[in-house]
Design an enzyme around this catalytic site. Sequence first.
Site, PDB file in Angstrom:
ATOM      1  N   ASN A 131      -8.302 -10.172  -1.341  1.00  0.00           N
ATOM      2  CA  ASN A 131      -6.769  -9.240  -1.077  1.00  0.00           C
ATOM      3  C   ASN A 131      -7.185  -9.638   0.594  1.00  0.00           C
ATOM      4  O   ASN A 131      -8.373  -9.509   0.732  1.00  0.00           O
ATOM      5  CB  ASN A 131      -7.258  -7.679  -1.636  1.00  0.00           C
ATOM      6  N   SER A 155       1.087  -1.653   0.258  1.00  0.00           N
ATOM      7  CA  SER A 155      -0.056  -0.532   0.242  1.00  0.00           C
ATOM      8  C   SER A 155       0.790   1.033  -0.580  1.00  0.00           C
ATOM      9  O   SER A 155       2.223   0.900   0.163  1.00  0.00           O
ATOM     10  CB  SER A 155      -0.494  -0.457   1.063  1.00  0.00           C
ATOM     11  N   HIS A 187     -12.640  -3.286   4.930  1.00  0.00           N
ATOM     12  CA  HIS A 187     -11.266  -3.377   5.120  1.00  0.00           C
ATOM     13  C   HIS A 187     -11.024  -3.914   6.377  1.00  0.00           C
ATOM     14  O   HIS A 187     -11.218  -2.932   7.775  1.00  0.00           O
ATOM     15  CB  HIS A 187     -10.648  -2.472   5.177  1.00  0.00           C
ATOM     16  N   ASP A 232      -1.283  -1.687  -3.904  1.00  0.00           N
ATOM     17  CA  ASP A 232      -2.707  -1.345  -3.166  1.00  0.00           C
ATOM     18  C   ASP A 232      -3.306   0.116  -2.744  1.00  0.00           C
ATOM     19  O   ASP A 232      -2.579   0.547  -2.430  1.00  0.00           O
ATOM     20  CB  ASP A 232      -2.583  -2.503  -2.460  1.00  0.00           C
ATOM     21  N   GLY A 275     -10.718  -6.342   1.236  1.00  0.00           N
ATOM     22  CA  GLY A 275     -11.282  -6.638   2.088  1.00  0.00           C
ATOM     23  C   GLY A 275     -11.835  -7.572   2.519  1.00  0.00           C
ATOM     24  O   GLY A 275     -12.297  -8.409   3.046  1.00  0.00           O
ATOM     25  N   ASP A 301      -6.751   3.995  -7.219  1.00  0.00           N
ATOM     26  CA  ASP A 301      -7.873   4.186  -6.181  1.00  0.00           C
ATOM     27  C   ASP A 301      -8.205   5.756  -6.720  1.00  0.00           C
ATOM     28  O   ASP A 301      -7.974   6.588  -5.944  1.00  0.00           O
ATOM     29  CB  ASP A 301      -7.003   3.776  -5.502  1.00  0.00           C
TER      30      ASP A 301
HETATM   31  P1  13P Z   1      -8.362  -7.376   4.754  1.00  0.00           P
HETATM   32  O1  13P Z   1      -7.750  -6.496   5.085  1.00  0.00           O
HETATM   33  O2  13P Z   1     -10.103  -6.869   5.435  1.00  0.00           O
HETATM   34  O3  13P Z   1      -7.609  -7.752   4.479  1.00  0.00           O
HETATM   35  O4  13P Z   1      -8.200  -6.102   3.177  1.00  0.00           O
HETATM   36  C1  13P Z   1      -7.048  -5.638   2.390  1.00  0.00           C
HETATM   37  C2  13P Z   1      -7.353  -5.373   0.880  1.00  0.00           C
HETATM   38  O5  13P Z   1      -8.158  -5.244   0.686  1.00  0.00           O
HETATM   39  C3  13P Z   1      -5.708  -4.658   1.105  1.00  0.00           C
HETATM   40  O6  13P Z   1      -6.630  -3.628  -0.289  1.00  0.00           O
HETATM   41  O1  G3H Z   2      -6.634  -2.286   1.956  1.00  0.00           O
HETATM   42  C1  G3H Z   2      -5.455  -1.668   2.568  1.00  0.00           C
HETATM   43  C2  G3H Z   2      -4.333  -2.441   3.383  1.00  0.00           C
HETATM   44  O2  G3H Z   2      -5.151  -3.693   3.962  1.00  0.00           O
HETATM   45  C3  G3H Z   2      -3.652  -1.652   3.404  1.00  0.00           C
HETATM   46  O3  G3H Z   2      -3.428  -0.695   4.572  1.00  0.00           O
HETATM   47  O4  G3H Z   2      -2.927   1.608   4.652  1.00  0.00           O
HETATM   48  O5  G3H Z   2      -2.293   0.004   6.634  1.00  0.00           O
HETATM   49  O6  G3H Z   2      -1.061  -0.063   5.163  1.00  0.00           O
HETATM   50  P1  G3H Z   2      -2.120  -0.217   4.820  1.00  0.00           P
HETATM   51 ZN    ZN Z   3      -8.381  -2.885  -0.568  1.00  0.00          ZN
END
Ligand code: 13P
Ligand code: G3H
Ligand code: ZN
Length: 289
Positions: free
Chosen positions: A235, A49, A185, A83, A214, A105
């Site tokens: 994900n 991310s 998420h 991501d 999520g 995004d």
């Molecule tokens: P989760 O943390 O719910 O598994 O979601 C991850 C996600 O969507 C990252 O883009």
């Molecule tokens: O969708 C979000 C991911 O779980 C990444 O989370 O921005 O805390 O790394 P983060």
């Molecule tokens: Zn996500």
Amino acid sequence: MIVPIKQIIAKAKEKKYAVGAFNTSNLEITLAIVRAAVAEKSPVIIQSSESAIKYSNLETLFNMMTTIANTIGKSVPIAIHLDHGHDLNLVKQCINIGYNSVHMDASDKDFATNVRLSKQAVKLAHSKKIWVQAELGSILGKEGLVKLETGEINMKDLMTDPYQAEDFVARTGIDTLAISVGTIHGQFRGIEKVDQRRLKKINSLVKIPLVLHGGSGLSSKIFKEAIKNGVSVINIDTNLRVAFKKALLSQLKKESDLIDPRQILAPSTEAMQKEVVKMIRIFGSRNKA
Ligand code: 13P
Ligand code: G3H
Ligand code: ZN
């Protein structure tokens, strides 16, 4: 070994299983993901991310992911993905450094702006044969959950509209679509559901692979139904964070004299690897390397 992401996702869509896209921000998580993929002979997507990139920096994280993928993971297909890239500049940097896929995004923007930014990302990425994921609808986090609970927002209003999704894909030329069909998420066992009818409808109108965000906390029954209804990428982040923390607390309680970070963290790495293996088996990507 790093391969073009098309190779991984197109096969999953055709054979009707899903590939896990697991978030990483450090060495232990990356080792866990890649070791699990190798043990299960499974393709896998490693993703970072924006905040994971800020935590170390782009070069460090990218080089760590690709080196581990090309050494420890040399026997399985692996792709590196950005991501939730909200900033076109960062998307550009990830394209230039060699990510296989980027998530532009702009789902929090109005439709026209989302189309414009997604198209811009496509133009930049496709010249280097890199895939673009874009997002339509909102996938909330914990803060969003509070608003849902107080009735301030309604989940149905946030979900992807199937006809708008068809239009969005045609206008942008993106390669994969992140959809909002009820997940949040984070890990909210028992709260989250997937609107399978909506997912089926989106899948009948949109021909590119669909990405379910999520994923943590969903049951294997929900995952399997979502895959049957058209999801090709899932994900997962929070499940690994929870496994990491639980194993860390237990290790420090059991071996409170330890001072070597490797010994302190080894059970966390193993616990995350087990979690990735579990997901790979549910998603059906085992032995698909
Ligand atoms: P989760 O943390 O719910 O598994 O979601 C991850 C996600 O969507 C990252 O883009
Ligand atoms: O969708 C979000 C991911 O779980 C990444 O989370 O921005 O805390 O790394 P983060
Ligand atoms: Zn996500």
